[in-house]
Design a protein around this motif. Structure first.
Motif, PDB file in Angstrom:
ATOM      1  N   ASP A 551      35.415  41.223 -14.188  1.00 50.94           N
ATOM      2  CA  ASP A 551      36.002  40.010 -13.984  1.00 50.94           C
ATOM      3  C   ASP A 551      35.013  38.977 -13.013  1.00 50.94           C
ATOM      4  O   ASP A 551      35.483  37.816 -13.271  1.00 50.94           O
ATOM      5  CB  ASP A 551      37.224  40.605 -13.029  1.00 50.94           C
ATOM      6  N   VAL A 552      34.286  39.543 -12.392  1.00 50.19           N
ATOM      7  CA  VAL A 552      33.330  38.573 -11.542  1.00 50.19           C
ATOM      8  C   VAL A 552      32.321  37.832 -12.539  1.00 50.19           C
ATOM      9  O   VAL A 552      32.165  36.828 -12.421  1.00 50.19           O
ATOM     10  CB  VAL A 552      32.554  39.521 -10.357  1.00 50.19           C
ATOM     11  N   LEU A 553      31.941  38.713 -13.664  1.00 49.82           N
ATOM     12  CA  LEU A 553      31.224  37.961 -14.428  1.00 49.82           C
ATOM     13  C   LEU A 553      31.704  36.968 -15.275  1.00 49.82           C
ATOM     14  O   LEU A 553      31.260  35.728 -15.458  1.00 49.82           O
ATOM     15  CB  LEU A 553      30.660  39.010 -15.632  1.00 49.82           C
ATOM     16  N   ARG A 554      32.812  37.128 -15.840  1.00 53.84           N
ATOM     17  CA  ARG A 554      33.930  35.990 -16.501  1.00 53.84           C
ATOM     18  C   ARG A 554      34.159  34.905 -15.482  1.00 53.84           C
ATOM     19  O   ARG A 554      34.039  33.841 -16.136  1.00 53.84           O
ATOM     20  CB  ARG A 554      35.191  36.726 -17.031  1.00 53.84           C
ATOM     21  N   SER A 555      34.316  35.284 -14.413  1.00 55.06           N
ATOM     22  CA  SER A 555      34.621  33.981 -13.444  1.00 55.06           C
ATOM     23  C   SER A 555      33.380  33.287 -13.200  1.00 55.06           C
ATOM     24  O   SER A 555      33.523  31.901 -13.220  1.00 55.06           O
ATOM     25  CB  SER A 555      34.958  34.679 -11.840  1.00 55.06           C
ATOM     26  N   HIS A 656      30.004  47.648 -25.081  1.00 50.51           N
ATOM     27  CA  HIS A 656      30.514  48.081 -26.254  1.00 50.51           C
ATOM     28  C   HIS A 656      30.863  46.783 -27.042  1.00 50.51           C
ATOM     29  O   HIS A 656      31.507  45.954 -26.554  1.00 50.51           O
ATOM     30  CB  HIS A 656      31.625  48.960 -26.315  1.00 50.51           C
ATOM     31  N   PRO A 657      30.369  46.527 -28.313  1.00 52.20           N
ATOM     32  CA  PRO A 657      30.683  45.237 -29.068  1.00 52.20           C
ATOM     33  C   PRO A 657      32.184  44.970 -29.057  1.00 52.20           C
ATOM     34  O   PRO A 657      32.447  43.743 -29.066  1.00 52.20           O
ATOM     35  CB  PRO A 657      30.357  45.638 -30.403  1.00 52.20           C
ATOM     36  N   ARG A 658      32.978  46.055 -29.249  1.00 55.35           N
ATOM     37  CA  ARG A 658      34.439  45.880 -29.134  1.00 55.35           C
ATOM     38  C   ARG A 658      34.840  45.069 -27.869  1.00 55.35           C
ATOM     39  O   ARG A 658      35.878  44.271 -28.096  1.00 55.35           O
ATOM     40  CB  ARG A 658      35.161  47.215 -29.341  1.00 55.35           C
ATOM     41  N   LEU A 665      32.978  37.482 -24.662  1.00 60.53           N
ATOM     42  CA  LEU A 665      31.544  37.234 -24.073  1.00 60.53           C
ATOM     43  C   LEU A 665      30.525  36.757 -25.089  1.00 60.53           C
ATOM     44  O   LEU A 665      30.585  37.001 -26.308  1.00 60.53           O
ATOM     45  CB  LEU A 665      31.190  38.426 -23.325  1.00 60.53           C
ATOM     46  N   PRO A 666      29.718  35.781 -24.452  1.00 59.89           N
ATOM     47  CA  PRO A 666      28.719  35.178 -25.588  1.00 59.89           C
ATOM     48  C   PRO A 666      27.942  36.436 -25.960  1.00 59.89           C
ATOM     49  O   PRO A 666      27.210  36.276 -27.222  1.00 59.89           O
ATOM     50  CB  PRO A 666      27.984  34.025 -24.956  1.00 59.89           C
TER      51      PRO A 666
END
Length: 785
Positions: A551-555, A656-658, A665-666
């Motif tokens: 969640d922190v990464l996406r933010s 995981h790619p899924r 995510l890029p």
């Protein structure tokens, strides 16, 4: 909770001004969040009576009024309000009056003298949006100061109560507190049994006895539903931010504010058969008073009749059985619902009501019948009617267990001297029953105090009444000794510092997480569900730290931070047969460039080996082993278990790619999650002589099957414990020309060094032959030519 100081002072009137009373409540644990006047400052405004109204000779929209302002004087005032009329009683600002923002002076409007102003509510700063003059009742005393008539010299208190003080969600509860804090007499309303003048009753059944241990109801016939709510009640309701609806509804709301007991009035003509208190049937439908149609879950408590659910118990009534202007017979309900049966249900439906707010925290079950009598008394006074007998069904109500209180313990905890007599006086002010057993007390909490269960709760009560301001601030006196720091263990801060030194940033995320995160990062794990989550997306306890880090990464990515290196330490929660386990974990995530963008190094994305190096640094001086294994949240070809000796620390690898696709995510981040406690262990430092002799290096290149792990070869050579073998390291892996397709070449650096002698060529050759033979026997390794 918001209320009028004037209402509070009708119940208890200490010799304190508004500011001092506010401070007293705050210091006693009832924080006063806001203190605001009912009306803006103004003066010179009285009740005026319009004696005559004539058209303005030079303006169609103006009227020339003759106004009796008391004292035998009649004022000529020009007014443009459309609702001015002869006989009206209105606020009249005389010459010299100071209103919010301006002062009244002699004036001429279109050539006609005006000696004052007739006022609207807006002009008096009452925040009323009604256009035109503020019309007063016909019996308003002419000449009386409008502030006195409308009780505008009043203050509004807004309390920010903690969840444990549900007993103060009423005026009676706050008054009880003020009386105890100031030793002022308490004057609560006298509630007498309502005379029974009707034989009609309503049959009631309680099927959910544990959720509803007490249910009281009464039928009141021949009520006048169109009766007008009295001004004194309207004033108290409005100043508590409660919108008046009708006399019957206003009375139930008033009793809720006064005594803290939610009630509900059903139109008895709209009920069919027996009233039942039961759990909702799966997917049962109900239209609520706010016209919201809801689908109920089977853990929700309802009040039903023979046709179905009529109210959501403890939360909100249903529209089908609501009272209206045609109602002549009401069924008045008061009950005690178990807080566990109400908690979270309103939030689940997107609701927040005064009733659910109180029932979730606990309502005084000993006052349920009294609240019903109080509401019956007010209905008969305001709406007339004939009351029937009360139907009461009671079960196993909460028990108040006695608590042992030791004055010596209280004195030690608070740092003040409290003898038995002082403690007895403080407890008596709280109207708490107690008995004395030697030097100690046996205290039984009252029914309305759900927050008193252990000795420390009572010590807190003593501190509140004694006054936190009266407890002296004393410097602590103690013999301070340094705590032992075991050499075989390091502190968590050392790990934090190590990660920060490797360019990580620490984050702290919630232990309450979305159930979808658990399904993504820990599939198959039984999550610990919360009974009363603060939000729908925070419904379970985390079993992994990865959801919060993701969640922190996406933010950060949403804010165009393209390089992220974060870590977190915290507890995770795993359900067990008799509770749940709470292991401590350390997790980290890296994304984007391996190093910050710069001119000296080409841009390169992070990979598995960057993360592996960080984990190895965390485990140093011990050597971690990385065993290929698959994790449902990790890439099948880029994941491994981390072992320290015989202990599995956790996992590391690429997402995981899924999940990369699911979270949009890029590219795939790398992450690790390790058990914290084993990481804190470290070997005790031991002295070893430093060799002054030069080391001897030899390279050993062998060809093995492609499926053989280099780690296995390293471990086999290290376990051989060959004297003088100082270092073994893999420095090259080769597949290609000269090597079979199902083979690979592994090259190891072998470093020999002794503290006493220099190795001869024959000794070095013997060691290399021993290693070669060892690898051949165990892994069928062939020396590369």
């Amino acid at each position: 909770m918001k209320f009028s100081e004037r209402w509070l002072r009708s119940l208890v009137n200490p010799a304190l001004d508004s500011t001092a009373l506010s401070h007293l409540l705050t210091m006693a644990g009832l924080e006063v969040e806001a203190l605001e006047p009912v009306a803006a400052e103004f003066n010179g405004v009285v009740v005026g009576r319009v004696v005559a109204v004539a058209p303005h000779p030079d303006a169609d929209r103006l009227r020339v009024c003759q106004v009796d302002a008391g004292g035998g004087e009649t004022l000529q005032i020009v007014c443009g309000a459309p609702n001015v009329h002869e006989g009206a009683r209105v606020p009249c600002a005389k010459i010299g009056a100071k209103l919010p923002g301006f002062e009244i002076k002699h004036a001429k409007l279109r050539g006609v003298a005006s000696a004052g102003m007739l006022c609207s509510a807006r002009e008096l700063g009452l925040n009323d949006n009604i256009d035109g003059l503020l019309l007063l009742p016909a019996d308003a005393p002419v000449g009386l100061d409008i502030r006195d008539y409308l009780h505008l010299d009043d203050t509004l208190y807004t309390l920010k109560l903690t969840p444990n003080r549900s007993d103060c969600l009423s005026l009676a509860g706050v008054a009880r507190e003020v009386a105890a804090l100031t030793e002022t007499p308490l004057d609560l309303p006298q509630i007498a049994a309502t005379p029974v003048t009707s034989t009609r009753t309503q049959s009631v059944e309680v099927a959910a006895t544990s959720a509803c241990p007490l249910y009281c109801g009464r039928v009141i016939e021949q009520v006048n539903a169109t009766a007008t709510t009295p001004d004194w009640m309207l004033e108290r309701l409005l100043r508590s931010d409660v919108r008046p609806i009708s006399a019957l509804v206003d009375i139930t709301n008033y009793v809720l504010l006064e005594l803290g007991q939610p009630l509900h009035a059903f139109d008895a003509a709209k009920l069919s058969g027996t009233v039942r208190v039961r759990m909702a049937q799966p997917a049962e439908n109900l239209r609520l008073l706010n016209e919201q149609a809801v689908v109920l879950d089977d853990d929700m408590l309802v009040i039903a009749d023979d046709t179905g659910a009529q109210a959501l118990a403890g939360i909100l009534g249903g529209a089908a059985s609501a009272v209206d202007d045609t109602t002549t017979t009401v069924f008045l309900e008061a009950a005690f619902f178990d807080p566990a049966a109400i908690a979270g249900r309103a939030r689940r439906l997107g609701l927040s009501t005064d009733a659910s707010h109180r029932f979730e925290r606990g309502v005084d079950f000993a006052a349920t019948r009294s609240a019903l009598e109080r509401a019956s008394q007010l209905i008969l006074e305001i709406c007339d009617g004939a009351a029937g007998a009360i139907t009461e069904i009671s079960g196993a109500l909460p028990q108040r267990q006695p608590i042992a209180l030791r004055p010596a313990r209280a004195s030690k905890v608070l740092g003040i001297t409290l003898d038995a007599q002082h403690v007895a006086r403080l407890l008596s002010r709280l109207h708490i029953s107690f008995s004395v057993e030697g030097e100690n007390f046996r205290v039984t909490p009252p029914s309305y105090r759900f927050d008193l269960s252990i000795e420390e709760d009572l010590i807190e009560e003593l501190a509140r009444l004694y006054g936190y301001d009266n407890i002296p601030a004393q410097a602590p006196r103690a013999n301070l000794t340094m705590l032992a720091q075991p050499e075989q263990q390091r502190d968590v801060d050392a790990l934090r510092a190590q990660l920060v030194a490797r360019d990580y940033q620490e984050v702290i995320t919630y232990s309450f997480v979305d159930a979808a995160w658990e399904a993504s990062f820990a599939p198959g794990t039984q999550a610990v569900a919360l009974k009363n989550p603060i939000a729908s997306q925070m419904g379970v306890m985390r079993s992994t730290l990865m959801g919060g880090l993701m969640d922190v990464l996406r933010s950060n990515l949403n804010r165009r931070q393209e390089r992220v290196r974060i870590f977190e330490t915290g507890r995770c929660y795993h359900a067990l047969a008799d509770g749940f386990d709470q292991p401590q974990r350390l997790a980290g995530l890296i994304y984007g460039g391996a190093v910050a963008e710069q001119w000296g190094t080409a841009v390169r994305g992070v990979d598995y080996f960057d993360l592996k190096a960080d984990v190895e640094a965390l485990c140093w001086p011990l050597s971690a082993r990385f065993v290929k294994a698959e994790h449902p949240a990790l890439h099948p070809g880029q994941s491994a278990q981390v072992w320290l000796g015989e202990t599995c620390l956790g996992w590391l690898g690429a997402l995981h790619p899924r999940l990369v696709q699911q979270y949009d995510l890029p590219s795939a981040p790398m992450w690790f999650e390790l058990a914290l406690v084993p990481l804190l262990a470290r070997p005790v430092p031991r002295h070893a002589a430093q060799s002054r002799l030069q080391p001897v290096r030899r390279d050993l290149a062998v060809v093995v099957d492609a499926s053989v792990n280099a780690q296995d070869l390293l471990e086999a050579m290290q376990l051989a414990a060959i004297p003088g073998l100082a270092e073994l390291a893999l420095f090259d892996v080769y597949r290609g020309k000269g090597i079979d397709s199902d083979k690979k070449s592994l090259a190891f650096r072998v470093l020999l060094q002794d503290t006493q002698k220099t190795f001869t060529d024959s000794e070095v050759d013997a060691v290399m032959a021993q290693l070669t033979e060892l690898l051949k026997q165990k892994f069928n390794a062939q020396l590369r030519s």
